[in-house]
Design an enzyme around this catalytic site. Structure first.
Site, mmCIF file in Angstrom:
data_model
loop_
_atom_site.group_PDB
_atom_site.id
_atom_site.type_symbol
_atom_site.label_atom_id
_atom_site.label_comp_id
_atom_site.label_asym_id
_atom_site.label_seq_id
_atom_site.Cartn_x
_atom_site.Cartn_y
_atom_site.Cartn_z
ATOM 1 N N GLU A 43 0.834 -1.204 0.000
ATOM 2 C CA GLU A 43 0.000 0.000 0.000
ATOM 3 C C GLU A 43 0.869 1.255 0.000
ATOM 4 O O GLU A 43 1.849 1.345 0.747
ATOM 5 C CB GLU A 43 -0.898 -0.004 1.245
ATOM 6 C CG GLU A 43 -1.808 1.203 1.366
ATOM 7 C CD GLU A 43 -2.556 1.239 2.693
ATOM 8 O OE1 GLU A 43 -3.603 1.907 2.747
ATOM 9 O OE2 GLU A 43 -2.097 0.618 3.675
ATOM 10 N N LYS A 116 -10.328 3.098 -1.452
ATOM 11 C CA LYS A 116 -10.449 2.417 -0.161
ATOM 12 C C LYS A 116 -11.736 2.831 0.552
ATOM 13 O O LYS A 116 -12.004 4.014 0.749
ATOM 14 C CB LYS A 116 -9.225 2.759 0.691
ATOM 15 C CG LYS A 116 -9.098 2.015 2.004
ATOM 16 C CD LYS A 116 -7.746 2.350 2.624
ATOM 17 C CE LYS A 116 -7.485 1.636 3.933
ATOM 18 N NZ LYS A 116 -6.125 1.954 4.439
ATOM 19 N N CYS A 153 -5.650 -2.551 2.643
ATOM 20 C CA CYS A 153 -5.285 -2.547 4.062
ATOM 21 C C CYS A 153 -6.499 -2.749 4.977
ATOM 22 O O CYS A 153 -6.979 -3.864 5.097
ATOM 23 C CB CYS A 153 -4.504 -1.277 4.397
ATOM 24 S SG CYS A 153 -3.500 -1.434 5.903
#
Length: 286
Positions: A43, A116, A153
């Site tokens: 990431e 995200k 993540c």
């Protein structure tokens, strides 16, 4: 397409973007020359993990998808080496910023962007200050080699995200990551928990999982964190079949026959026997 080789790259990063991109390029080329067709890197690998504290100077790092140096590099590498290469980048779009993935197919084209969805807000992980949450849902891309789903993540801690991608036809799940120590809990080590939650996604959905993490101690803005590497690959039962150490550059490899894995999912009946009419509570806010 049978017997697709995949790779996970683990690296450390500093505050020099050019150096970081050069390291990424070297490892990606190495993995491609070793036969990998889908390659995952960590990431936000262009920089140190800058979200430890709130500091407005880091908004200067955000770029549009057309301006992003890492997206430009990954497009060139994907085209040259005929690889699928998700690019994690700090995206600016108008007045908003996102923690994003540009999915780049083996011809170097951008198939789309995932932003995200789950944004953490804890000590050492002040991402809500920097990123707006993505609201377009979880995506699966029909790449040259496989149908690929990606979570970023903190997304990896939510089984709902993995299941949605599985229901959309994902054949493999990818999780670029930046995780390590908790500054306020110096004796706490989340590594095993972090791995097990994704092993559970693999087992529950009968999909291989790739997780790529950075490693090393990073100090910036008067706060220090140690990222624990331990990148890994699971098979479709959740068994770890490749794992990196807590520190050190590494490339992990595995080979999957996605057609065969599809037959095993049909045989096992996990999706045949679902009862969506009983799951209303999952989508309620409590």
């Amino acid at each position: 397409m049978a017997n697709i080789k995949v790779a996970v790259v683990q690296l450390s990063f500093n505050d020099n973007e050019a150096e970081n991109l050069a390291k990424l390029e070297s490892k990606i080329i190495q993995a491609a020359k070793n036969g990998a067709k889908i390659i995952l890197t960590p990431e936000l690998p262009s920089y140190l993990y800058f979200c430890k504290k709130q500091n407005s100077k880091y908004f200067d790092l955000a770029k549009t998808i057309d301006e992003s140096p890492i997206v430009k590099l990954y497009k060139l590498l994907a085209h040259k080496y005929n690889i699928v290469l998700p690019a994690s980048f700090f995206e600016r779009d108008g007045n908003a910023c996102y923690n994003s993935i540009a999915m780049i197919d083996a011809d170097g084209s951008i198939m789309g962007v995932y932003r995200k969805a789950h944004i953490p807000d804890g000590i050492g992980y002040q991402e809500k200050y920097y990123f707006s949450p993505g609201s377009a849902g979880f995506k699966v891309w029909d790449t040259k080699y496989a149908k690929v789903g990606v979570g970023i993540c903190w997304d990896q801690w939510f089984p709902e995200a993995a299941r949605v991608m599985a229901l959309k036809g994902a054949e493999i799940l990818l999780y670029p990551t930046a995780i390590g120590s908790e500054p306020h809990l110096p004796d706490y080590d989340s590594k095993d928990h972090w791995q097990r939650v994704m092993q559970g996604h693999a087992a529950a959905n009968m999909l291989p999982v790739l997780a790529s993490n950075r490693y090393a101690t990073e100090a910036n803005d008067d706060i220090t964190a140690t990222y624990y590497g331990s990148s890994f690959i699971t098979d479709h039962t959740g068994d770890k079949i490749a794992e990196a150490d807590r520190s050190g550059d590494d490339i992990l490899y595995a080979t999957f026959d996605f057609a065969e894995l599809q037959q095993q999912r049909f045989y096992w009946g996990l999706f045949r026997d679902r009862r969506p009419e009983l799951y209303d509570e999952i989508v309620r806010k409590y």
